[in-house]
Structure formats: C-alpha cells, structure tokens
Motif scaffolding. Structure first.
Motif, PDB file in Angstrom:
ATOM      1  N   GLU A 388      -3.316  15.420  15.876  1.00 39.11           N
ATOM      2  CA  GLU A 388      -4.470  14.906  16.630  1.00 39.11           C
ATOM      3  C   GLU A 388      -5.782  15.288  15.970  1.00 39.11           C
ATOM      4  OE1 GLU A 388      -3.836  16.396  20.559  1.00 39.11           O
ATOM      5  OE2 GLU A 388      -2.207  14.939  20.895  1.00 39.11           O
ATOM      6  N   ASP A 389      -5.806  16.473  15.394  1.00 37.99           N
ATOM      7  CA  ASP A 389      -7.037  16.939  14.746  1.00 37.99           C
ATOM      8  C   ASP A 389      -6.669  17.629  13.436  1.00 37.99           C
ATOM      9  OD1 ASP A 389      -9.446  17.937  13.966  1.00 37.99           O
ATOM     10  OD2 ASP A 389      -9.587  19.443  15.573  1.00 37.99           O
ATOM     11  N   ILE A 390      -6.795  16.904  12.347  1.00 38.63           N
ATOM     12  CA  ILE A 390      -6.343  17.409  11.045  1.00 38.63           C
ATOM     13  C   ILE A 390      -7.163  18.620  10.593  1.00 38.63           C
ATOM     14  CG2 ILE A 390      -7.774  15.895   9.586  1.00 38.63           C
ATOM     15  CD1 ILE A 390      -4.044  16.732   8.948  1.00 38.63           C
ATOM     16  N   LYS A 391      -8.362  18.745  11.151  1.00 36.24           N
ATOM     17  CA  LYS A 391      -9.244  19.873  10.765  1.00 36.24           C
ATOM     18  C   LYS A 391      -8.655  21.239  11.105  1.00 36.24           C
ATOM     19  CE  LYS A 391     -13.511  18.574   9.234  1.00 36.24           C
ATOM     20  NZ  LYS A 391     -14.390  19.409   8.398  1.00 36.24           N
ATOM     21  N   VAL A 392      -7.686  21.270  12.038  1.00 38.88           N
ATOM     22  CA  VAL A 392      -7.083  22.574  12.364  1.00 38.88           C
ATOM     23  C   VAL A 392      -6.385  23.173  11.142  1.00 38.88           C
ATOM     24  CG1 VAL A 392      -6.791  22.005  14.813  1.00 38.88           C
ATOM     25  CG2 VAL A 392      -4.851  21.695  13.236  1.00 38.88           C
ATOM     26  N   MET A 393      -6.090  22.324  10.148  1.00 42.62           N
ATOM     27  CA  MET A 393      -5.450  22.834   8.927  1.00 42.62           C
ATOM     28  C   MET A 393      -6.350  23.820   8.189  1.00 42.62           C
ATOM     29  SD  MET A 393      -2.577  21.494   9.247  1.00 42.62           S
ATOM     30  CE  MET A 393      -1.888  22.215   7.773  1.00 42.62           C
ATOM     31  N   GLU A 394      -7.648  23.775   8.511  1.00 43.68           N
ATOM     32  CA  GLU A 394      -8.590  24.695   7.853  1.00 43.68           C
ATOM     33  C   GLU A 394      -8.595  26.077   8.517  1.00 43.68           C
ATOM     34  OE1 GLU A 394     -12.484  22.832   7.509  1.00 43.68           O
ATOM     35  OE2 GLU A 394     -11.542  20.920   6.941  1.00 43.68           O
ATOM     36  N   ASN A 395      -7.851  26.211   9.627  1.00 39.76           N
ATOM     37  CA  ASN A 395      -7.859  27.493  10.358  1.00 39.76           C
ATOM     38  C   ASN A 395      -6.472  28.077  10.525  1.00 39.76           C
ATOM     39  OD1 ASN A 395     -10.721  27.569  10.921  1.00 39.76           O
ATOM     40  ND2 ASN A 395     -10.333  25.826  12.265  1.00 39.76           N
ATOM     41  N   VAL A 396      -5.807  28.260   9.430  1.00 39.56           N
ATOM     42  CA  VAL A 396      -4.455  28.792   9.441  1.00 39.56           C
ATOM     43  C   VAL A 396      -4.444  30.194  10.053  1.00 39.56           C
ATOM     44  CG1 VAL A 396      -2.760  29.734   7.839  1.00 39.56           C
ATOM     45  CG2 VAL A 396      -3.609  27.401   7.534  1.00 39.56           C
ATOM     46  N   ALA A 397      -3.495  30.434  10.978  1.00 36.33           N
ATOM     47  CA  ALA A 397      -3.460  31.722  11.676  1.00 36.33           C
ATOM     48  C   ALA A 397      -2.406  32.667  11.104  1.00 36.33           C
ATOM     49  CB  ALA A 397      -3.178  31.482  13.159  1.00 36.33           C
ATOM     50  N   LEU A 398      -1.310  32.072  10.629  1.00 37.05           N
ATOM     51  CA  LEU A 398      -0.180  32.910  10.181  1.00 37.05           C
ATOM     52  C   LEU A 398       0.512  32.204   9.025  1.00 37.05           C
ATOM     53  CD1 LEU A 398       1.714  35.387  11.566  1.00 37.05           C
ATOM     54  CD2 LEU A 398       3.222  33.433  11.891  1.00 37.05           C
ATOM     55  N   VAL A 399       0.867  32.976   8.013  1.00 37.41           N
ATOM     56  CA  VAL A 399       1.562  32.390   6.864  1.00 37.41           C
ATOM     57  C   VAL A 399       2.808  33.209   6.551  1.00 37.41           C
ATOM     58  CG1 VAL A 399       1.375  31.704   4.429  1.00 37.41           C
ATOM     59  CG2 VAL A 399      -0.668  31.651   5.884  1.00 37.41           C
ATOM     60  N   ILE A 400       3.930  32.507   6.532  1.00 38.01           N
ATOM     61  CA  ILE A 400       5.196  33.147   6.167  1.00 38.01           C
ATOM     62  C   ILE A 400       5.673  32.518   4.867  1.00 38.01           C
ATOM     63  CG2 ILE A 400       7.634  33.376   6.831  1.00 38.01           C
ATOM     64  CD1 ILE A 400       6.662  33.563   9.709  1.00 38.01           C
ATOM     65  N   LYS A 401       6.028  33.358   3.903  1.00 41.37           N
ATOM     66  CA  LYS A 401       6.583  32.836   2.653  1.00 41.37           C
ATOM     67  C   LYS A 401       7.882  33.570   2.380  1.00 41.37           C
ATOM     68  CE  LYS A 401       5.912  33.493  -1.968  1.00 41.37           C
ATOM     69  NZ  LYS A 401       5.139  34.322  -2.871  1.00 41.37           N
ATOM     70  N   ASP A 402       8.919  32.821   2.062  1.00 42.51           N
ATOM     71  CA  ASP A 402      10.221  33.437   1.793  1.00 42.51           C
ATOM     72  C   ASP A 402      10.671  34.332   2.947  1.00 42.51           C
ATOM     73  OD1 ASP A 402      11.312  32.540  -0.590  1.00 42.51           O
ATOM     74  OD2 ASP A 402      10.106  33.893  -1.816  1.00 42.51           O
ATOM     75  N   GLY A 403      10.335  33.925   4.170  1.00 35.11           N
ATOM     76  CA  GLY A 403      10.769  34.678   5.348  1.00 35.11           C
ATOM     77  C   GLY A 403       9.949  35.905   5.663  1.00 35.11           C
ATOM     78  N   LYS A 404       8.907  36.149   4.881  1.00 40.77           N
ATOM     79  CA  LYS A 404       8.090  37.352   5.071  1.00 40.77           C
ATOM     80  C   LYS A 404       6.695  36.969   5.574  1.00 40.77           C
ATOM     81  CE  LYS A 404       6.352  41.102   2.308  1.00 40.77           C
ATOM     82  NZ  LYS A 404       5.465  40.911   1.180  1.00 40.77           N
ATOM     83  N   VAL A 405       6.203  37.701   6.587  1.00 41.73           N
ATOM     84  CA  VAL A 405       4.844  37.436   7.072  1.00 41.73           C
ATOM     85  C   VAL A 405       3.868  37.937   6.009  1.00 41.73           C
ATOM     86  CG1 VAL A 405       3.132  37.874   8.877  1.00 41.73           C
ATOM     87  CG2 VAL A 405       5.559  37.664   9.478  1.00 41.73           C
ATOM     88  N   GLU A 406       3.156  37.014   5.405  1.00 38.38           N
ATOM     89  CA  GLU A 406       2.223  37.367   4.321  1.00 38.38           C
ATOM     90  C   GLU A 406       0.795  37.462   4.831  1.00 38.38           C
ATOM     91  OE1 GLU A 406       2.588  37.911   1.021  1.00 38.38           O
ATOM     92  OE2 GLU A 406       4.592  37.187   0.509  1.00 38.38           O
TER      93      GLU A 406
END
Ligand code: ARG
Length: 411
Positions: A388-406
């Motif tokens: 609905e609002d693509i701009k939320v992509m600019e406000n990432v809250a949490l990033v997990i890579k390879d199963g690990k909270v980075e």
C-alpha cells in the motif's frame, strides 16, 4: 545440550509471498539455523518450547531480504576529483566495510558489487563471509573490463603519466584473458563497459565501446567458466550489441528503442536501471564535487532513462533492482523503490525486482529471494504494508541474514 538448533520465531502482522503477491496475515515464520522452516498464519504445534526465541513484530510486514544488483561498496559519494585519485585500494576496502554495514542496515542482504580496484570487493565479501565484519552477501566482480580510454578506464591524466585501469583490454583474446584473470582471483561475476558513461572523463555517454566481436568473445568466455556477466550500457547500439552478445544483465539502459526491448524479451536479458541516482547527482552532485562534465552528461541521461524504464516495465522485460549505490550515499538504496513505482511498476513488481528476480538473475532462486520453507532465512521487517505504501521500505526495522538477527532498530 541438544543437537537441534533453538528455533527463532518471528510473529508479524503479515508476510509477503513475492511469487503470488499475496500477504499471509497474520504471519509466523519459524527459523532454524540458517533456514526458514515454515511460513504460516499460526505457530505450528511443538515449535515453541522454553528456549525458543520469539520476536514480536506487531504492525510490521515481513519481506524477503532485499537485493541490490549494482553497488560500489568501495565508493564514497562525497569523494570526487583529486581527492578520489588519492584514495588507495586498502583505504577503499575500509570504506567498503563501513558501507557494507550501512547497506545491510537498510535491509539489503545481498548485493552485486560491479567494479572495484584491486579486488577490494572480494576482500569485503570474504571478511563478511568469515564473520569478521557485518554486511550483506556480496557477489563481486573485481575490476570492470573495458576498452582503452573507455568508461572503465581512467582518463583524467595526460599520456606522460601512463595511467591505465586494471580492467583495460582491447581485442577478443585480450578480453578473454582479462576474464580469465578475474576468474583466477575469485570473482563471482564479470562487469564490462559497453558504452561511455556519466561519471567518466572524456567518454560519450551514448557511444558504444567494444566491437560486437569483442563482446561476443567476452560473454562466451564468462559463460564457459560458469559465471554471469553484466554490461554497463547507456547508448542504444551498445545496449543492443550487449544483448545480442548474450549478457545476463544490462546496467543503466538509458537510451532504449523498440528493437532493444524486443531483443531483451527474446534473450531473457535483465535490466538493472538505477533511476534514483539522477536525483542525487543533479541535486547534491555539484556540492559533492562531481565535475561539470559529468553533471552535463547526467542532464542528458536522467529523464530519458526514466522514460525508458517505464517502457521496459510496460513491455514486460525482466527487471531487477540496481541502484549504483556509492554514487549516492550507501544506505539510501531503498529510496529507489518509490521511484520505481512512480515510473510504472506496481509495488509488488518493485519488490519482486529486489527479491525473486534478482535471485533468479544470480541463479540462486532455489535458495534466496522469497519467504519459503527450505530457503535461507534472509528476512526484513518493515512498518506497515509495502503493497500500500512502498515508502515503508525506507524504514526497515529488523534484518535477519542467514537466520541471524543482524539489525534491530526497534531497540
Ligand atoms: N555509473 C553510471 C555512469 O557513470 C551512473 C549513471 C547515473 N545516472 C543515471 N541516470 N542513472 O554512467
């Protein structure tokens, strides 16, 4: 101590299935080790026990870890002119380590680094892989290959100085040799310059570089070695020659005509169009020290590239997300999403470009690019609903890579 990994459970308002475009609401994702075990509306029985870690992401949508198919981690957007020439390769690797972390913080868990001196991008890739520094998975090209005096050469010096970039090669056998050299030192992908460019001295942005014969030899050599190849190309003839030669992706793709679009459709070529960066170059470039020659070329390219983007999207060309991060400051990558929507994509198409399409270009679609059981757990949480609002992509809250909270910005 149990032989089973402690599961990590994410509970969010929704999870996006990028393949169907459907939202799973509410969503629970179970992760074990590096992998996604399940994506469902409810927590599967028996997964929760006393040492399970649960992260509650109320108000958030889970999307696959993002891909940027065109960055220069070693590049610093605020360093130009003489100061740039004084930057050593070791210094650029340190810059790259910092930028890798910024990129990951923006939700980009995979990047293709297209062009770096001294194989500095491979050092960054390996340091991340070994866990020495934190950053996205890097698919690195090492030095970009190009003609003498072309966009991938350095042309700021007079002939007395004899400065030639590492990737310069002329002639079909010389370009094959360059590919072999890059493969020998461990690159994941080959980048070459098929036309002039904006940020180089003395190149015509629309003019083809490399004859078709050279491009064909280069692409044949890359594919024989089992790698993929990306061609920098703004001008129409360079774009068409690169597509006909069989490149996997064309970068920038500024001056398109109908025949070029038809060729891309026929060959299944991916377009990686950096349509945000023009705003930065024309807005901040002069202040940042970008020379007038480049600003002048950007004025020729910027809006036409956006028109070309609209045409390519309408025609159904395979599109990936590529931003040329490093020309604008790393970490702002997601700003391009809203421009992709403004210039013709649906929100879902923009998200597919940055996930499943990019994974497919890298031939990693079985392991990455969507939230499915068995895939690697690269997951990003964004506030609200990006459909609905693509701009939320600019406000990432949490990033997990390879199963690990980075990255966890909710703290
Ligand atoms: N690296 C590219 C070049 O120098 C950047 C082009 C940026 N401009 C644009 N409108 N995409 O040619």
């Amino acid at each position: 101590c149990s032989v089973f990994a402690t599961p990590l459970i994410l509970k969010a308002d929704a999870a996006l299935d990028v393949k169907s475009g459907k939202l799973i609401t509410p969503a629970t994702i179970v992760i074990e080790d590096k992998n996604i075990v399940s994506v469902s509306q409810h927590t599967p029985k028996d997964t929760e026990n006393s040492d399970t870690k649960v992260i509650n992401l109320k108000g958030h949508t889970l999307v696959p870890g993002l891909f940027d198919m065109h960055v220069h981690l070693t590049g610093d957007a605020s360093v130009h002119g003489y100061e740039r020439l004084r930057r050593t390769v070791p210094r650029s690797a340190i810059t790259g380590a910092i930028n890798a972390r910024r990129t990951l913080e923006a939700g980009f868990t995979s990047v293709r680094n297209l062009g770096a001196s001294g194989y500095a991008d491979l050092a960054i890739r390996d340091a991340i892989y070994d866990g020495d520094i934190s950053g996205p998975r890097v698919f690195a090209s090492g030095p970009a290959i190009g003609i003498t005096g072309g966009h991938c050469d350095i042309n700021a010096f007079t002939h007395e100085h004899r400065v030639i970039s590492e990737g310069v090669a002329d002639g079909p056998w010389a370009v094959r040799h360059k590919v072999r050299e890059n493969v020998k030192y461990g690159v994941d992908v080959i980048k070459f310059c098929a036309t002039g460019g904006v940020m180089s001295t003395g190149t015509k942005v629309g003019a083809q570089q490399y004859s078709f014969e050279e491009m064909e030899a280069l692409v044949n050599e890359v594919h024989m070695r089992g790698l993929t190849v990306a061609a920098h190309a703004h001008g129409t003839n360079g774009i068409k020659s690169a597509i006909r030669a069989g490149v996997d992706s064309v970068e920038h793709v500024s001056f398109l005509d109908d025949e070029a679009i038809q060729l891309a459709l026929k060959h299944g070529t991916y377009f990686s169009m950096d349509i945000y960066t023009t705003e930065y170059i024309l807005g901040e470039g002069a202040k940042a020290g970008i020379p007038e020659e480049s600003l002048q070329k950007e004025r020729q390219v910027g809006s036409i590239q956006r028109e070309s983007f609209t045409k390519a999207v309408k025609a159904g060309v395979n599109m990936v997300f590529g931003s040329d991060g490093g020309i604008y400051p790393h970490g702002d990558n997601a700003k391009q999403f809203s421009r992709m929507v403004q210039f013709g994509m649906t929100e879902l198409q923009a998200l597919q470009a940055a996930t499943i399409n990019s994974a497919t270009l890298l031939k990693l679609q079985d392991h990455l690019g969507s939230l499915e059981s068995g895939k690697l757990a690269d997951i990003v949480a964004v506030p609200g609903n990006p459909l609905e609002d693509i701009k939320v992509m600019e406000n990432v809250a949490l990033v997990i890579k390879d199963g690990k909270v980075e990255v966890d910005k909710r703290l």
